[in-house]
Design a protein around this motif. Sequence first.
Motif, short mmCIF file in Angstrom:
data_model
loop_
_atom_site.label_atom_id
_atom_site.label_comp_id
_atom_site.label_asym_id
_atom_site.label_seq_id
_atom_site.Cartn_x
_atom_site.Cartn_y
_atom_site.Cartn_z
N GLN A 85 10.07 9.04 1.63
CA GLN A 85 9.91 7.61 1.85
C GLN A 85 10.90 6.80 1.02
OE1 GLN A 85 5.85 6.17 1.88
NE2 GLN A 85 5.13 8.02 2.88
N ASP A 104 0.81 -1.22 0.00
CA ASP A 104 0.00 0.00 0.00
C ASP A 104 0.85 1.28 0.00
OD1 ASP A 104 1.01 -0.18 2.56
OD2 ASP A 104 -0.90 0.24 3.55
N TRP A 140 1.95 3.44 -2.17
CA TRP A 140 1.51 4.62 -2.90
C TRP A 140 0.12 5.10 -2.46
CZ3 TRP A 140 5.53 6.64 -4.81
CH2 TRP A 140 6.54 5.86 -5.35
N ASP A 141 -0.65 4.24 -1.80
CA ASP A 141 -2.03 4.59 -1.47
C ASP A 141 -2.15 5.81 -0.57
OD1 ASP A 141 -2.86 2.47 -3.03
OD2 ASP A 141 -3.10 1.10 -1.35
N GLN A 142 -1.34 5.88 0.49
CA GLN A 142 -1.43 7.02 1.41
C GLN A 142 -1.03 8.31 0.72
OE1 GLN A 142 -2.80 6.99 4.63
NE2 GLN A 142 -2.78 9.16 4.14
N ILE A 143 0.00 8.25 -0.10
CA ILE A 143 0.42 9.45 -0.83
C ILE A 143 -0.72 9.92 -1.75
CG2 ILE A 143 2.02 10.35 -2.58
CD1 ILE A 143 4.16 8.50 -1.35
N LYS A 144 -1.34 8.97 -2.46
CA LYS A 144 -2.46 9.32 -3.34
C LYS A 144 -3.62 9.93 -2.55
CE LYS A 144 -3.75 6.60 -6.63
NZ LYS A 144 -4.18 5.41 -7.38
N GLU A 145 -3.93 9.35 -1.39
CA GLU A 145 -5.02 9.88 -0.58
C GLU A 145 -4.73 11.30 -0.11
OE1 GLU A 145 -5.94 7.09 2.56
OE2 GLU A 145 -6.16 5.46 1.11
N ASP A 146 -3.50 11.54 0.34
CA ASP A 146 -3.12 12.88 0.79
C ASP A 146 -3.20 13.90 -0.35
OD1 ASP A 146 -2.67 11.80 3.31
OD2 ASP A 146 -0.48 11.77 3.09
N LYS A 152 6.56 13.65 -0.16
CA LYS A 152 6.39 12.41 0.60
C LYS A 152 7.06 11.23 -0.10
CE LYS A 152 2.38 13.47 3.34
NZ LYS A 152 1.46 12.79 4.19
#
Length: 146
Positions: free
Chosen positions: A123, A91, A93-99, A119
């Motif tokens: 990372q 996951d 890339w998911d948090q970066i996309k959500e932010d 970010k």
Amino acid sequence: MEYNLGNFPDQLKADIKESVRKAELLTSGEIRVFLEDTCKLDVLDRAAEVFELLELHKTEARNGVLFYLALKDHKFAILGDSGINSKVPKDFWDQIKEDMQVQFKKGELTTGLNLGIGKAGAQLAEWFPRKQGDINELSDDIVMGE
């Protein structure tokens, strides 16, 4: 403001390029930004085409990253090369996309993009730290599609 390739300000291009430059100071990873107005394919399929077109798969450590945005269609994707994806959590890339999406929904396109780039650089520094003599393998310039 709604941006498209015809009205995308030079100052915003410069700000995004500077975000890429700063992020790459932390990592040997290579970050590219590609903007176009529309995306007629599935966004991940189009991003994969652009990834290959920009030769992100040709970095020495296979640690290229693409931030792809279709401005008028409000679509975006982040793709990392196999060297990254073999090391990071599923996951990643998911948090970066959500932010980024939070900022995009507020109409803050460059804030969201700069946040995501920063970010990603921070990372990636964990797995691909910048080393003495690191060279910039790919241009930091934004690529404008059609």
